[in-house]
Design an enzyme around this catalytic site. Structure first.
Site, PDB file in Angstrom:
ATOM      1  N   HIS A  73       0.841  -1.206   0.000  1.00 16.05           N
ATOM      2  CA  HIS A  73       0.000   0.000   0.000  1.00 16.05           C
ATOM      3  C   HIS A  73       0.874   1.252   0.000  1.00 16.05           C
ATOM      4  O   HIS A  73       0.706   2.138   0.824  1.00 16.05           O
ATOM      5  CB  HIS A  73      -0.928   0.000   1.221  1.00 16.05           C
ATOM      6  CG  HIS A  73      -1.870  -1.164   1.256  1.00 16.05           C
ATOM      7  ND1 HIS A  73      -2.381  -1.701   2.421  1.00 16.05           N
ATOM      8  CD2 HIS A  73      -2.387  -1.904   0.241  1.00 16.05           C
ATOM      9  CE1 HIS A  73      -3.173  -2.718   2.130  1.00 16.05           C
ATOM     10  NE2 HIS A  73      -3.199  -2.862   0.814  1.00 16.05           N
ATOM     11  N   ASN A 108      -1.854   5.310  -6.998  1.00 11.17           N
ATOM     12  CA  ASN A 108      -1.547   5.454  -5.574  1.00 11.17           C
ATOM     13  C   ASN A 108      -0.484   6.505  -5.291  1.00 11.17           C
ATOM     14  O   ASN A 108      -0.495   7.130  -4.228  1.00 11.17           O
ATOM     15  CB  ASN A 108      -1.072   4.110  -5.005  1.00 11.17           C
ATOM     16  CG  ASN A 108      -2.209   3.135  -4.775  1.00 11.17           C
ATOM     17  OD1 ASN A 108      -3.357   3.437  -5.088  1.00 11.17           O
ATOM     18  ND2 ASN A 108      -1.896   1.974  -4.261  1.00 11.17           N
ATOM     19  N   THR A 114      -6.487   0.862  -2.797  1.00  9.94           N
ATOM     20  CA  THR A 114      -6.888   0.903  -4.201  1.00  9.94           C
ATOM     21  C   THR A 114      -8.053   1.852  -4.467  1.00  9.94           C
ATOM     22  O   THR A 114      -8.060   2.570  -5.471  1.00  9.94           O
ATOM     23  CB  THR A 114      -7.236  -0.517  -4.698  1.00  9.94           C
ATOM     24  OG1 THR A 114      -6.103  -1.336  -4.454  1.00  9.94           O
ATOM     25  CG2 THR A 114      -7.552  -0.527  -6.179  1.00  9.94           C
TER      26      THR A 114
HETATM   27  C1  LIG Z   1      -0.929  -9.497  -4.018  1.00 13.84           C
HETATM   28  C2  LIG Z   1      -1.555  -8.147  -3.841  1.00 13.84           C
HETATM   29  C3  LIG Z   1      -2.759  -8.040  -3.150  1.00 13.84           C
HETATM   30  C4  LIG Z   1      -3.356  -6.785  -2.967  1.00 13.84           C
HETATM   31  N1  LIG Z   1      -4.554  -6.724  -2.307  1.00 13.84           N
HETATM   32  C5  LIG Z   1      -5.177  -5.540  -2.192  1.00 13.84           C
HETATM   33  C6  LIG Z   1      -6.457  -5.459  -1.577  1.00 13.84           C
HETATM   34  O1  LIG Z   1      -7.033  -6.452  -1.150  1.00 13.84           O
HETATM   35  N2  LIG Z   1      -7.033  -4.227  -1.478  1.00 13.84           N
HETATM   36  C7  LIG Z   1      -6.427  -3.097  -1.943  1.00 13.84           C
HETATM   37  O2  LIG Z   1      -6.998  -2.003  -1.824  1.00 13.84           O
HETATM   38  N3  LIG Z   1      -5.226  -3.157  -2.538  1.00 13.84           N
HETATM   39  C8  LIG Z   1      -4.575  -4.336  -2.675  1.00 13.84           C
HETATM   40  N4  LIG Z   1      -3.366  -4.392  -3.272  1.00 13.84           N
HETATM   41  C9  LIG Z   1      -2.751  -3.143  -3.722  1.00 13.84           C
HETATM   42  C10 LIG Z   1      -3.235  -2.741  -5.110  1.00 13.84           C
HETATM   43  O3  LIG Z   1      -2.695  -3.637  -6.055  1.00 13.84           O
HETATM   44  C11 LIG Z   1      -2.781  -1.313  -5.406  1.00 13.84           C
HETATM   45  O4  LIG Z   1      -3.371  -0.448  -4.419  1.00 13.84           O
HETATM   46  C12 LIG Z   1      -3.224  -0.811  -6.779  1.00 13.84           C
HETATM   47  O5  LIG Z   1      -3.029  -1.773  -7.796  1.00 13.84           O
HETATM   48  C13 LIG Z   1      -2.408   0.424  -7.124  1.00 13.84           C
HETATM   49  O6  LIG Z   1      -2.872   0.990  -8.334  1.00 13.84           O
HETATM   50  P1  LIG Z   1      -1.908   1.814  -9.268  1.00 13.84           P
HETATM   51  O7  LIG Z   1      -2.695   2.243 -10.451  1.00 13.84           O
HETATM   52  O8  LIG Z   1      -1.198   2.861  -8.475  1.00 13.84           O
HETATM   53  O9  LIG Z   1      -0.773   0.770  -9.754  1.00 13.84           O
HETATM   54  P2  LIG Z   1      -0.945  -0.632 -10.530  1.00 13.84           P
HETATM   55  O10 LIG Z   1      -2.288  -1.241 -10.336  1.00 13.84           O
HETATM   56  O11 LIG Z   1       0.252  -1.447 -10.175  1.00 13.84           O
HETATM   57  O12 LIG Z   1      -0.901  -0.230 -12.069  1.00 13.84           O
HETATM   58  C14 LIG Z   1       0.287   0.197 -12.695  1.00 13.84           C
HETATM   59  C15 LIG Z   1       0.271  -0.282 -14.149  1.00 13.84           C
HETATM   60  O13 LIG Z   1       1.302   0.398 -14.870  1.00 13.84           O
HETATM   61  C16 LIG Z   1       2.001  -0.538 -15.671  1.00 13.84           C
HETATM   62  N5  LIG Z   1       3.354  -0.007 -15.890  1.00 13.84           N
HETATM   63  C17 LIG Z   1       4.384   0.078 -15.015  1.00 13.84           C
HETATM   64  N6  LIG Z   1       5.451   0.654 -15.587  1.00 13.84           N
HETATM   65  C18 LIG Z   1       5.090   0.967 -16.841  1.00 13.84           C
HETATM   66  C19 LIG Z   1       5.766   1.609 -17.931  1.00 13.84           C
HETATM   67  N7  LIG Z   1       7.051   2.028 -17.852  1.00 13.84           N
HETATM   68  N8  LIG Z   1       5.078   1.771 -19.079  1.00 13.84           N
HETATM   69  C20 LIG Z   1       3.790   1.356 -19.197  1.00 13.84           C
HETATM   70  N9  LIG Z   1       3.100   0.748 -18.179  1.00 13.84           N
HETATM   71  C21 LIG Z   1       3.755   0.571 -17.046  1.00 13.84           C
HETATM   72  C22 LIG Z   1       1.957  -1.828 -14.867  1.00 13.84           C
HETATM   73  O14 LIG Z   1       2.154  -2.948 -15.723  1.00 13.84           O
HETATM   74  C23 LIG Z   1       0.561  -1.778 -14.285  1.00 13.84           C
HETATM   75  O15 LIG Z   1      -0.392  -2.315 -15.179  1.00 13.84           O
HETATM   76  C24 LIG Z   1      -2.735  -5.617  -3.474  1.00 13.84           C
HETATM   77  C25 LIG Z   1      -1.521  -5.742  -4.183  1.00 13.84           C
HETATM   78  C26 LIG Z   1      -0.942  -6.972  -4.363  1.00 13.84           C
HETATM   79  C27 LIG Z   1       0.369  -7.078  -5.142  1.00 13.84           C
END
Ligand SMILES: Cc1cc2nc3c(=O)[nH]c(=O)nc-3n(C[C@H](O)[C@H](O)[C@H](O)COP(=O)(O)OP(=O)(O)OC[C@H]3O[C@@H](n4cnc5c(N)ncnc54)[C@H](O)[C@@H]3O)c2cc1C
Length: 246
Positions: free
Chosen positions: A173, A207, A219
């Site tokens: 997180h 995030n 999330t």
């Molecule tokens: C095992 C696990 C369980 C979890 N369980 C929960 C839960 O129960 N509840 C909860 O609220 N949160 C949970 N989380 C946390 C949740 O995954 C994150 O809060 C959320 O995904 C963050 O969103 P984001 O958009 O910031 O990043 P992400 O969802 O990680 O999205 C980032 C995206 O950018 C892409 N990317 C990265 N670099 C590049 C680049 N250079 N060029 C193009 N694309 C790129 C990645 O491939 C990815 O698709 C969990 C995480 C994990 C790993």
């Protein structure tokens, strides 16, 4: 750009966009986890009273105790599991207790990017500098006391063997590395719509944009930043379409 708390600032850094707050204010709640076996006798129960686990069923429930400022500084996650033998007969009931504690948003907690070293994807290699402040550690200690108090209500609890403070990074997180702010005063990377300071057409979301300490799963809050940025980007596109061609 919405490439997670580490890769969004990495992309900005690689693009030569390096406001002072980039990568800083990395935040993550501390994560104290524990469990206690339910003292069945104390509750007038026998193993036969425990809920049966049917084949294919996920045998863990999850209850939340939301964080609520100073009154309730911890986010509680309570996950109960009935342990069963190979035949499905109940053996014991585990009360899982996790307490998330808030961590101060401090500039020195940060992702450090390097100009002179690339990772496997050809992007600037990064490392993490993260520590707990005295105030953070005091709250973690308060959480330990609270966990012991709650656990003792369910059964015999040994905090040395049945609880642990997980290492930083374990919660998944992480927030704050491209944080939003009301004004461009060096402590934020973007405005409340996710528009990167000094740009008209560059938005960040996810995030990393969250500016304050989240003491829960992140999330839903991260998704809010994406909705706001998408709406703002749409306004830019609509404005450009409406502008006269010159
Ligand atoms: C095992 C696990 C369980 C979890 N369980 C929960 C839960 O129960 N509840 C909860 O609220 N949160 C949970 N989380 C946390 C949740 O995954 C994150 O809060 C959320 O995904 C963050 O969103 P984001 O958009 O910031 O990043 P992400 O969802 O990680 O999205 C980032 C995206 O950018 C892409 N990317 C990265 N670099 C590049 C680049 N250079 N060029 C193009 N694309 C790129 C990645 O491939 C990815 O698709 C969990 C995480 C994990 C790993």
């Amino acid at each position: 750009m919405c490439a997670d708390t580490f890769r969004t600032p990495q992309l900005l850094f690689a693009s030569g966009i390096r406001p002072p707050a980039l990568g800083r204010y990395l935040n993550e709640h501390a994560f104290l986890t524990g469990r206690v076996l339910l003292d069945l006798e104390r509750f007038g129960l026998t193993r036969a009273d425990l809920p049966p686990v049917r084949g294919g069923e996920f045998a863990t429930d999850s209850l939340w105790l939301p964080q609520n400022g100073a009154e309730q500084p911890f986010h509680g996650q309570i996950m109960n599991t009935t342990y069963v033998d190979d035949g499905g007969a109940a053996l014991a009931h585990s009360v899982g207790l996790s307490l998330y504690t808030p961590v101060e948003s401090r500039a020195e907690n940060r992702v450090v990017f390097r100009d002179d070293d690339l990772d496997l994807t050809g992007m600037p290699r990064f490392s993490i500098e993260f520590s707990y402040s005295d105030a953070d550690l005091a709250l973690v200690e308060a959480a330990r006391v609270e966990m012991a108090r709650v656990a003792a209500a369910f059964g015999a609890f040994d905090p040395d063997t049945e609880s642990a403070l997980l290492l930083p990074g374990s919660s998944l997180h992480q927030t704050g590395t491209v944080r939003l702010g009301p004004v461009d005063d060096g402590t934020s990377v973007c405005d409340p719509d996710g528009r990167v300071w000094d740009f008209d057409n560059l938005f960040v979301a996810g995030n990393g944009v969250i500016p304050t300490a989240v003491v829960a799963n992140t999330t839903l809050t991260g998704a809010v930043t994406a909705v706001r940025a998408a709406r703002a980007a749409r306004r830019v596109v609509a404005g450009a379409a409406a502008a006269p061609l010159v």
